[in-house]
Write a protein that holds these residues in place. Structure first.
Motif, short mmCIF file in Angstrom:
data_model
loop_
_atom_site.label_atom_id
_atom_site.label_comp_id
_atom_site.label_asym_id
_atom_site.label_seq_id
_atom_site.Cartn_x
_atom_site.Cartn_y
_atom_site.Cartn_z
N VAL A 96 5.64 -78.41 -26.10
CA VAL A 96 4.81 -79.21 -25.20
C VAL A 96 5.73 -79.76 -24.12
N ARG A 97 5.40 -79.43 -22.87
CA ARG A 97 6.22 -79.85 -21.73
C ARG A 97 5.46 -80.86 -20.87
N HIS A 98 6.17 -81.44 -19.93
CA HIS A 98 5.60 -82.42 -19.00
C HIS A 98 4.37 -81.86 -18.30
N LYS A 99 3.28 -82.59 -18.36
CA LYS A 99 1.99 -82.26 -17.74
C LYS A 99 1.27 -81.08 -18.37
N ASP A 100 1.66 -80.68 -19.57
CA ASP A 100 0.92 -79.63 -20.28
C ASP A 100 -0.43 -80.16 -20.72
N VAL A 101 -1.36 -79.23 -20.92
CA VAL A 101 -2.69 -79.58 -21.41
C VAL A 101 -2.88 -78.96 -22.78
N ILE A 102 -3.18 -79.84 -23.74
CA ILE A 102 -3.50 -79.42 -25.10
C ILE A 102 -5.02 -79.46 -25.23
N GLY A 103 -5.62 -78.34 -25.58
CA GLY A 103 -7.06 -78.28 -25.75
C GLY A 103 -7.41 -78.45 -27.22
N THR A 104 -8.58 -79.06 -27.48
CA THR A 104 -9.03 -79.22 -28.86
C THR A 104 -10.54 -79.16 -28.94
N ARG A 105 -11.00 -78.64 -30.07
CA ARG A 105 -12.44 -78.62 -30.36
C ARG A 105 -12.61 -78.58 -31.88
N VAL A 106 -13.79 -78.95 -32.33
CA VAL A 106 -14.08 -78.89 -33.76
C VAL A 106 -14.13 -77.42 -34.15
N ALA A 107 -13.46 -77.08 -35.26
CA ALA A 107 -13.41 -75.69 -35.73
C ALA A 107 -14.80 -75.23 -36.12
N ALA A 108 -15.09 -73.99 -35.81
CA ALA A 108 -16.41 -73.43 -36.11
C ALA A 108 -16.52 -73.01 -37.55
#
Length: 108
Positions: A96-108
């Motif tokens: 994980v670097r500066h200004k990275d975007v981590i996406g998340t959602r509830v697992a299907a």
């Protein structure tokens, strides 16, 4: 695409990594909720473990969503690819670097 400017863009970025020392900006994009309209950005130490990031930053923010279920299994992405962080790994170790975007959602 060409851009027309009214003037010269000649000032330093206030969000550049060098302005944050050992910290970095990390965005989290809640992909499965209408409660959060845009990613949220956190200032976090690069050496913070994933477990601490999740419990101290992610969960308190996510709990603002009335539909948030802390027991639900979540999937994660980093740089658009599947991401399987482990609690003991630091953000730096996870890539994980500066200004990275981590996406998340509830697992299907």
């Amino acid at each position: 695409m060409a851009i027309k400017s009214l003037g010269e863009y000649d000032f330093p970025s206030r969000s550049a990594q060098e302005n944050y020392g050992d910290d970095q900006l990390v965005s989290v994009w809640f992909q499965d909720t209408m409660w959060f309209a845009a990613p949220v950005m956190f200032r976090a130490p690069r050496e913070m473990t994933w477990g601490d990031f999740r419990s101290q930053m992610f969960v308190p923010f996510a709990e603002e969503d009335p539909d948030y279920d802390p027991s639900a299994e979540r999937t994660w992405t980093l740089h658009g690819a599947p991401f399987a962080p482990e609690d003991g790994q630091t953000l730096a170790e996870l890539g994980v670097r500066h200004k990275d975007v981590i996406g998340t959602r509830v697992a299907a």
